[in-house]
Design a protein around this motif. Sequence first.
Motif, PDB file in Angstrom:
ATOM      1  N   GLU A 170       0.844  -1.190   0.000  1.00 45.07           N
ATOM      2  CA  GLU A 170       0.000   0.000   0.000  1.00 45.07           C
ATOM      3  C   GLU A 170       0.884   1.246   0.000  1.00 45.07           C
ATOM      4  OE1 GLU A 170      -3.730  -1.923   2.546  1.00 45.07           O
ATOM      5  OE2 GLU A 170      -2.425  -0.420   3.446  1.00 45.07           O
ATOM      6  N   TYR A 171       0.377   2.300  -0.595  1.00 42.51           N
ATOM      7  CA  TYR A 171       1.138   3.550  -0.629  1.00 42.51           C
ATOM      8  C   TYR A 171       0.180   4.725  -0.476  1.00 42.51           C
ATOM      9  CZ  TYR A 171      -0.583   3.866  -5.445  1.00 42.51           C
ATOM     10  OH  TYR A 171      -1.393   3.925  -6.557  1.00 42.51           O
ATOM     11  N   GLY A 172       0.720   5.887  -0.137  1.00 39.82           N
ATOM     12  CA  GLY A 172      -0.145   7.043   0.012  1.00 39.82           C
ATOM     13  C   GLY A 172       0.619   8.294   0.401  1.00 39.82           C
ATOM     14  N   THR A 173      -0.125   9.373   0.546  1.00 38.38           N
ATOM     15  CA  THR A 173       0.420  10.641   1.018  1.00 38.38           C
ATOM     16  C   THR A 173      -0.521  11.195   2.084  1.00 38.38           C
ATOM     17  OG1 THR A 173      -0.756  11.989  -0.625  1.00 38.38           O
ATOM     18  CG2 THR A 173       1.439  11.179  -1.230  1.00 38.38           C
ATOM     19  N   ARG A 212      -4.465  10.460   1.335  1.00 37.31           N
ATOM     20  CA  ARG A 212      -4.790   9.751   0.091  1.00 37.31           C
ATOM     21  C   ARG A 212      -3.983   8.470   0.094  1.00 37.31           C
ATOM     22  NH1 ARG A 212      -6.380  12.105  -5.501  1.00 37.31           N
ATOM     23  NH2 ARG A 212      -8.024  13.561  -4.921  1.00 37.31           N
ATOM     24  N   PHE A 213      -4.680   7.326   0.062  1.00 37.02           N
ATOM     25  CA  PHE A 213      -3.955   6.076   0.193  1.00 37.02           C
ATOM     26  C   PHE A 213      -4.686   4.939  -0.500  1.00 37.02           C
ATOM     27  CE2 PHE A 213      -6.734   6.676   3.838  1.00 37.02           C
ATOM     28  CZ  PHE A 213      -7.357   5.450   3.992  1.00 37.02           C
ATOM     29  N   GLU A 214      -3.936   3.890  -0.755  1.00 38.52           N
ATOM     30  CA  GLU A 214      -4.488   2.685  -1.337  1.00 38.52           C
ATOM     31  C   GLU A 214      -4.891   1.755  -0.202  1.00 38.52           C
ATOM     32  OE1 GLU A 214      -3.233  -0.289  -4.988  1.00 38.52           O
ATOM     33  OE2 GLU A 214      -1.730   0.221  -3.476  1.00 38.52           O
ATOM     34  N   ASP A 215      -6.145   1.325  -0.185  1.00 34.49           N
ATOM     35  CA  ASP A 215      -6.688   0.495   0.883  1.00 34.49           C
ATOM     36  C   ASP A 215      -6.848  -0.939   0.389  1.00 34.49           C
ATOM     37  OD1 ASP A 215      -7.939  -0.499   3.128  1.00 34.49           O
ATOM     38  OD2 ASP A 215      -9.897   0.367   2.633  1.00 34.49           O
ATOM     39  N   HIS A 216      -6.155  -1.873   1.048  1.00 36.46           N
ATOM     40  CA  HIS A 216      -6.211  -3.283   0.678  1.00 36.46           C
ATOM     41  C   HIS A 216      -7.054  -4.103   1.644  1.00 36.46           C
ATOM     42  CE1 HIS A 216      -2.361  -3.474  -2.047  1.00 36.46           C
ATOM     43  NE2 HIS A 216      -3.182  -2.489  -2.366  1.00 36.46           N
ATOM     44  N   SER A 217      -7.873  -3.443   2.452  1.00 37.96           N
ATOM     45  CA  SER A 217      -8.636  -4.169   3.460  1.00 37.96           C
ATOM     46  C   SER A 217      -9.778  -4.980   2.854  1.00 37.96           C
ATOM     47  CB  SER A 217      -9.189  -3.201   4.511  1.00 37.96           C
ATOM     48  OG  SER A 217     -10.074  -2.267   3.920  1.00 37.96           O
ATOM     49  N   ASN A 218     -10.190  -4.643   1.643  1.00 39.23           N
ATOM     50  CA  ASN A 218     -11.239  -5.389   0.960  1.00 39.23           C
ATOM     51  C   ASN A 218     -10.625  -6.325  -0.078  1.00 39.23           C
ATOM     52  OD1 ASN A 218     -13.432  -4.029   2.301  1.00 39.23           O
ATOM     53  ND2 ASN A 218     -12.969  -2.250   1.019  1.00 39.23           N
ATOM     54  N   VAL A 219     -11.462  -7.172  -0.658  1.00 44.17           N
ATOM     55  CA  VAL A 219     -10.983  -8.114  -1.677  1.00 44.17           C
ATOM     56  C   VAL A 219     -10.354  -7.366  -2.840  1.00 44.17           C
ATOM     57  CG1 VAL A 219     -11.665  -9.903  -3.311  1.00 44.17           C
ATOM     58  CG2 VAL A 219     -12.704  -9.843  -1.032  1.00 44.17           C
ATOM     59  N   LYS A 220     -11.008  -6.293  -3.260  1.00 42.33           N
ATOM     60  CA  LYS A 220     -10.486  -5.474  -4.348  1.00 42.33           C
ATOM     61  C   LYS A 220      -9.955  -4.171  -3.776  1.00 42.33           C
ATOM     62  CE  LYS A 220     -11.749  -3.534  -8.843  1.00 42.33           C
ATOM     63  NZ  LYS A 220     -12.846  -3.352  -9.844  1.00 42.33           N
ATOM     64  N   PRO A 221      -8.698  -3.822  -4.033  1.00 42.07           N
ATOM     65  CA  PRO A 221      -8.136  -2.587  -3.489  1.00 42.07           C
ATOM     66  C   PRO A 221      -8.934  -1.358  -3.919  1.00 42.07           C
ATOM     67  CG  PRO A 221      -6.405  -3.965  -4.393  1.00 42.07           C
ATOM     68  CD  PRO A 221      -7.703  -4.579  -4.825  1.00 42.07           C
ATOM     69  N   PHE A 235      -8.951   3.147  -3.695  1.00 38.56           N
ATOM     70  CA  PHE A 235      -8.208   4.358  -3.393  1.00 38.56           C
ATOM     71  C   PHE A 235      -9.105   5.263  -2.547  1.00 38.56           C
ATOM     72  CE2 PHE A 235      -6.013   2.672  -7.019  1.00 38.56           C
ATOM     73  CZ  PHE A 235      -4.682   2.910  -6.719  1.00 38.56           C
ATOM     74  N   VAL A 236      -8.545   5.763  -1.466  1.00 37.97           N
ATOM     75  CA  VAL A 236      -9.336   6.501  -0.477  1.00 37.97           C
ATOM     76  C   VAL A 236      -8.739   7.881  -0.245  1.00 37.97           C
ATOM     77  CG1 VAL A 236     -10.141   6.535   1.916  1.00 37.97           C
ATOM     78  CG2 VAL A 236     -10.004   4.357   0.689  1.00 37.97           C
ATOM     79  N   GLU A 237      -9.606   8.859  -0.125  1.00 36.86           N
ATOM     80  CA  GLU A 237      -9.216  10.180   0.367  1.00 36.86           C
ATOM     81  C   GLU A 237      -9.998  10.445   1.632  1.00 36.86           C
ATOM     82  OE1 GLU A 237      -8.562  14.728  -1.175  1.00 36.86           O
ATOM     83  OE2 GLU A 237     -10.339  13.680  -1.910  1.00 36.86           O
ATOM     84  N   ARG A 238      -9.294  10.813   2.692  1.00 38.46           N
ATOM     85  CA  ARG A 238      -9.941  11.082   3.974  1.00 38.46           C
ATOM     86  C   ARG A 238      -9.450  12.424   4.502  1.00 38.46           C
ATOM     87  NH1 ARG A 238      -9.427   6.282   7.894  1.00 38.46           N
ATOM     88  NH2 ARG A 238      -7.231   6.888   7.899  1.00 38.46           N
ATOM     89  N   ILE A 239     -10.370  13.268   4.883  1.00 43.50           N
ATOM     90  CA  ILE A 239     -10.043  14.607   5.374  1.00 43.50           C
ATOM     91  C   ILE A 239     -10.595  14.763   6.790  1.00 43.50           C
ATOM     92  CG2 ILE A 239     -10.314  17.084   5.007  1.00 43.50           C
ATOM     93  CD1 ILE A 239     -10.670  16.525   2.042  1.00 43.50           C
ATOM     94  N   ARG A 275     -13.945   9.594   0.808  1.00 44.36           N
ATOM     95  CA  ARG A 275     -14.516   9.121  -0.443  1.00 44.36           C
ATOM     96  C   ARG A 275     -13.566   8.087  -1.016  1.00 44.36           C
ATOM     97  NH1 ARG A 275     -14.100  14.717  -4.054  1.00 44.36           N
ATOM     98  NH2 ARG A 275     -11.865  15.112  -3.760  1.00 44.36           N
ATOM     99  N   GLU A 276     -14.085   7.198  -1.837  1.00 38.30           N
ATOM    100  CA  GLU A 276     -13.264   6.136  -2.383  1.00 38.30           C
ATOM    101  C   GLU A 276     -13.632   5.870  -3.829  1.00 38.30           C
ATOM    102  OE1 GLU A 276     -13.995   2.743   0.100  1.00 38.30           O
ATOM    103  OE2 GLU A 276     -15.953   2.334  -0.789  1.00 38.30           O
ATOM    104  N   ALA A 277     -12.676   5.265  -4.555  1.00 48.19           N
ATOM    105  CA  ALA A 277     -12.879   4.957  -5.961  1.00 48.19           C
ATOM    106  C   ALA A 277     -12.019   3.757  -6.324  1.00 48.19           C
ATOM    107  CB  ALA A 277     -12.511   6.155  -6.837  1.00 48.19           C
ATOM    108  N   ASN A 278     -12.350   3.125  -7.426  1.00 47.30           N
ATOM    109  CA  ASN A 278     -11.561   1.986  -7.895  1.00 47.30           C
ATOM    110  C   ASN A 278     -10.207   2.418  -8.429  1.00 47.30           C
ATOM    111  OD1 ASN A 278     -13.566   0.050  -7.312  1.00 47.30           O
ATOM    112  ND2 ASN A 278     -14.609   0.474  -9.244  1.00 47.30           N
ATOM    113  N   PHE A 279     -10.131   3.649  -8.968  1.00 44.78           N
ATOM    114  CA  PHE A 279      -8.898   4.181  -9.517  1.00 44.78           C
ATOM    115  C   PHE A 279      -8.623   5.549  -8.905  1.00 44.78           C
ATOM    116  CE2 PHE A 279     -10.805   1.415 -12.712  1.00 44.78           C
ATOM    117  CZ  PHE A 279      -9.757   0.524 -12.942  1.00 44.78           C
TER     118      PHE A 279
END
Length: 262
Positions: A98-101, A117-126, A128-132, A147-151
Motif C-alpha cells: 500500500e502507498y499514500g500521502t 490519500r492512500f491505497e486500501d487493501h482491506s477489501n478483496v479489491k483494493p 483508493f481513499v481520500e480522507r479529510i 470518499r473512495e474509488a476503484n482508480f
Amino acid sequence: MKTSNIFLYIVISIILASCSSNEENSGIDTNSEYTPLKNEDEYEKFVAEIDMNDTLMEVGSLSFTKEDGSEFEVSAFLDGKKKIVKLVQRYVNGQTKEYGTTSFYFKDGIKIVSKERFEDHSNVKPKFVERISYYKNERLAVKSKFREANFEEELDQMLFMKCKTINCSSKNAEDALNQRGEFITTFQGFVETGKDLFLTVGENKKDGYISALMVQAIDENIKTLQKTEILMIGKQLTVNFERMTDASGFQFQVLTGIKILD
C-alpha cells in the motif's frame, strides 16, 4: 513553491503517535451522507491559500527505505517567518504494498486539517481513499469525511461520505525531519559503487529505516568514521544534505555536512 536544499531542524509539538479515532472504530465503513461543518468553507479556503502560495520555502527530510521495500519521505513548507504551514509525508508499506500521502495544514503552529490519500487493501479489491479531518486543536479532531474509488484518478469525481472521526498525527513526519525516532541517523557504514562512496545512516536495528548519501568531500569526520568503521556503527550523527538530479533524471542525496554526536 521555492525549494531549499539545506537540512532544517524543525520542531513542532506533536503528542499523538498515529492516526486514531475519537470513537471506538477508526474504520471507513460508514456509508452515511456527509453533513459539512458550519465553518468548513473557512477550513477549505485556508487550505487552498496554502496550496496556491508559491512563495513558501520547501525543505525536506532524507529519503528512507527498508529492505522490505518500505519508503518514507517528508516535505515541509515554511512561510516568511520560517513557521511550518504544511507538511506532506509520502510512504510505501513494503509488506502490504500500500502507498499514500498525508498532508497536514497548520495555522499559528496548530494542526487544523489533515488530508490522506492512500491505497486500501482491506477489501478483496483494493480501493483508493481520500480522507479529510478537521481539528479544533492539536488533540481534538471535530469531524472527518472520506470518499473512495476503484482508480486514484477517479477520486476527485466522487462524493464525500461520513466516517469515524480520525485524529491523524504528524509525529512520523516530525521525526523524519528531525532525524530521530524510527528515522534517527546513526552511522551504518559505507558503501562503494564504482568510483562513488556512499554514507549510510538509519536506525541501528535489523529491518530499520536506512538512507544513503553520496560523499563528495572527505573531511575529518568522514576520515574518523572510515578509520574505525566497525566500532562506529550505531554512533548518532547529524546529517546535512542536498538533493541532486543527474543527466538521466536520477535523483540522489549528496552529503554536505556531518556531525558526530557525543
